[in-house]
Design a protein around this motif. Structure first.
Motif, short mmCIF file in Angstrom:
data_model
loop_
_atom_site.label_atom_id
_atom_site.label_comp_id
_atom_site.label_asym_id
_atom_site.label_seq_id
_atom_site.Cartn_x
_atom_site.Cartn_y
_atom_site.Cartn_z
N VAL A 211 0.84 -1.19 0.00
CA VAL A 211 0.00 0.00 0.00
C VAL A 211 0.88 1.25 0.00
O VAL A 211 1.68 1.44 0.92
N ASP A 213 1.66 4.91 0.90
CA ASP A 213 1.11 5.65 2.03
C ASP A 213 0.74 7.09 1.70
O ASP A 213 0.35 7.85 2.59
N PRO A 241 -5.73 2.59 -0.29
CA PRO A 241 -5.67 1.99 1.05
C PRO A 241 -6.91 1.20 1.45
O PRO A 241 -6.81 0.30 2.29
N THR A 253 -0.14 -6.60 5.77
CA THR A 253 -0.30 -5.31 5.10
C THR A 253 0.93 -4.46 5.35
O THR A 253 1.28 -4.18 6.49
N SER A 255 2.83 -0.88 4.24
CA SER A 255 2.79 0.41 3.55
C SER A 255 4.21 0.84 3.23
O SER A 255 5.17 0.44 3.90
N VAL A 265 -1.55 6.06 7.11
CA VAL A 265 -1.91 6.08 5.70
C VAL A 265 -3.20 6.88 5.52
O VAL A 265 -4.22 6.57 6.15
N ALA A 270 -6.70 1.22 5.55
CA ALA A 270 -5.50 0.45 5.82
C ALA A 270 -4.96 0.75 7.21
O ALA A 270 -4.79 1.91 7.58
N PRO A 272 -1.67 -0.61 8.56
CA PRO A 272 -0.55 -1.48 8.18
C PRO A 272 0.02 -2.25 9.36
O PRO A 272 0.10 -1.75 10.48
N ALA A 275 5.37 -0.77 8.25
CA ALA A 275 5.56 0.40 7.39
C ALA A 275 7.03 0.53 7.04
O ALA A 275 7.89 0.38 7.90
#
Length: 465
Positions: A211, A213, A241, A253, A255, A265, A270, A272, A275
């Motif tokens: 994803v 961010d 997201p 998940t 980011s 995000v 989302a 995460p 990250a």
């Protein structure tokens, strides 16, 4: 899967990984298994001595403001999108992509094409196209930039990503500097090692949702996805997201971006687990090593070599509108077929769209529709030879008719024919390994894509009803 997104911070050269366990005491457990690990080709590999030559070449070709990269270009696309530069990638291209370039005289006259080592067919095609425009051999040579050989203006084999990026106006020195600053942390015996932290988090996953961010790094997920596939993971590149498939019990998940912490995000949807934040050059290095670490720890099989297979004699099971259907399932309408196929997904569904990413771009909307309808991880790839790691997954391969093809001068095949043979080889490999496979062939691409999206949309409506 739950990981405290702020449990630890590991940083090096401006890149941090939030959400993975601290590296303290882990080296003793994993170092022996990672000995001799090779992270594979570095898209930012560039001899520093070439930087002055690149700057001079950029100035010399300054009137050629449309840069084309012929060959693998996901890294170059990520760089160009992130830094706001225009760059066209022709990687095993659909004939429509090539015809869109060669039939636009103004665009051809403003273009310079950088060729990867295995892009010989495109070199032949574009060389002939420039001669057909009336250019001399010397004038044509100015528009075509191979990176090796006796006639090369620049000797830089394997470094097409940064050569193309530089010609597009990007500071290659800054990117390589970011990567070089991060490199020592990868082999660090003590201290923080973001690549190891990310690699260990990935190794414990099956599906990974990537994803952006919202902080400016674009296209990195598309570049990282094949690395994760090679590591035995299922990469879901999220459109947004809140896209279907971003969350799930069996989905990690992750980011990525330039500065935001996990949980930050924008846009909703989302939260995460992990990250990865830092400059683009460091991101390329971190993800390469993390994917290699995860693959080694997971015992991932090496991807099969690309192949070709004959396509003659293939006949559809039946036709529904603009869609020819190849399956062993009983005859039914397209929507019912998708519902039945989706109800029996093995682990995840891989959608392989062997189409034009520009004129057939609408087909990308199929991924979130099928993810919402099936509740399973759904990936999207455009490589005709994509087969994943052949140990799991169900596959939906979408091909399309080529009303016009492109001959390859000096060869007894066409660009479209080459793509078709690669797609056929992928189908054969999947069938041999017992992977569930459904092939849909669009006799009219525009109508077929819309028909397919409508059928997939009905699945979601039924699920909601």
């Amino acid at each position: 899967m739950t990981i405290d997104p702020l449990a630890a911070v590991e940083a090096a050269a401006g890149l941090a990984v939030f959400g993975a366990p601290a590296t303290a005491s882990r080296h003793g457990r994993v170092d022996a298994r990672l000995a001799g690990l090779d992270a594979g080709p570095d898209p930012l590999a560039l001899d520093p001595a070439l930087l002055p030559q690149l700057a001079e070449l950029h100035e010399e070709l300054g009137d050629l403001d449309h840069v084309v990269l012929a060959g693998p270009g996901r890294a170059a696309e990520a760089i160009a999108r992130t830094l706001g530069r225009r760059l066209t990638v022709l990687d095993d291209p659909d004939p429509r992509q090539v015809l869109g370039l060669t039939r636009d005289r103004d665009l051809m006259c403003r273009s310079v094409t950088v060729f990867a080592e295995d892009a010989g067919d495109l070199h032949r095609v574009l060389h002939r196209a420039y001669l057909d425009l009336g250019l001399t051999e010397a004038e044509t040579a100015r528009h075509l930039l191979p990176l090796g050989g006796s006639d090369a203006l620049l000797e830089a084999p394997g470094q097409e990503t940064l050569v193309a990026a530089t010609l597009a106006g990007i500071d290659a020195g800054e990117l390589t500097g970011q990567s070089a600053a991060f490199a020592p942390s990868v082999r660090a015996a003590t201290g923080d090692n973001p690549a190891l932290a990310l690699g260990l988090a990935l190794a414990g996953a099956d599906a990974v949702a990537l994803v952006a961010d919202g902080s400016g790094l674009e296209g990195l997920g598309e570049w990282a996805a094949p690395l994760l596939t090679a590591a035995g993971l299922v990469p879901v590149v999220a459109e947004a997201p809140d896209s279907p498939g971003v969350r799930g019990e069996d989905v990690l998940t992750v980011s990525y971006g330039g500065s935001l912490r996990a949980g930050s995000v924008p846009g909703g949807g989302a939260r995460p687990d992990v990250a990865v934040n830092g400059p683009l050059g460091a991101q390329f290095a971190a993800w390469r090593w993390a994917a290699a670490i995860a693959g080694r720890l997971r015992g991932a099989e090496p991807p099969p070599p690309p192949g070709n297979a004959a396509v003659d004699g293939e006949a559809p099971s039946w036709t529904d509108g603009a869609v020819e259907i190849f399956t062993t399932r009983p005859r039914t309408d397209l929507s019912t077929l998708l519902r039945e196929f989706g109800s029996d997904i093995h682990d995840h569904l891989s959608v392989v769209a062997v189409l034009d990413p520009v004129t057939d771009a609408e087909v990308a909307a199929l991924r979130p529709l099928l993810a919402a309808a099936t509740g399973r991880p759904v990936t999207l790839d455009r490589d005709p030879g994509h087969v994943g790691d052949l140990r799991n997954g169900s596959f939906l391969q979408i091909t399309g008719a080529d009303p016009e093809d492109v001959d390859v001068p000096g060869r007894a095949y066409t660009l479209g024919g080459s793509r078709s043979r690669r797609a056929a080889a992928a189908r054969q490999a999947l069938t041999r390994r017992g992977r569930p496979l459904l092939r849909l062939h669009l006799t009219d691409r525009r109508r077929g894509v819309r028909q397919l999206l409508a059928a997939a949309g009905m699945l979601q409506a039924r699920a909601c009803g």
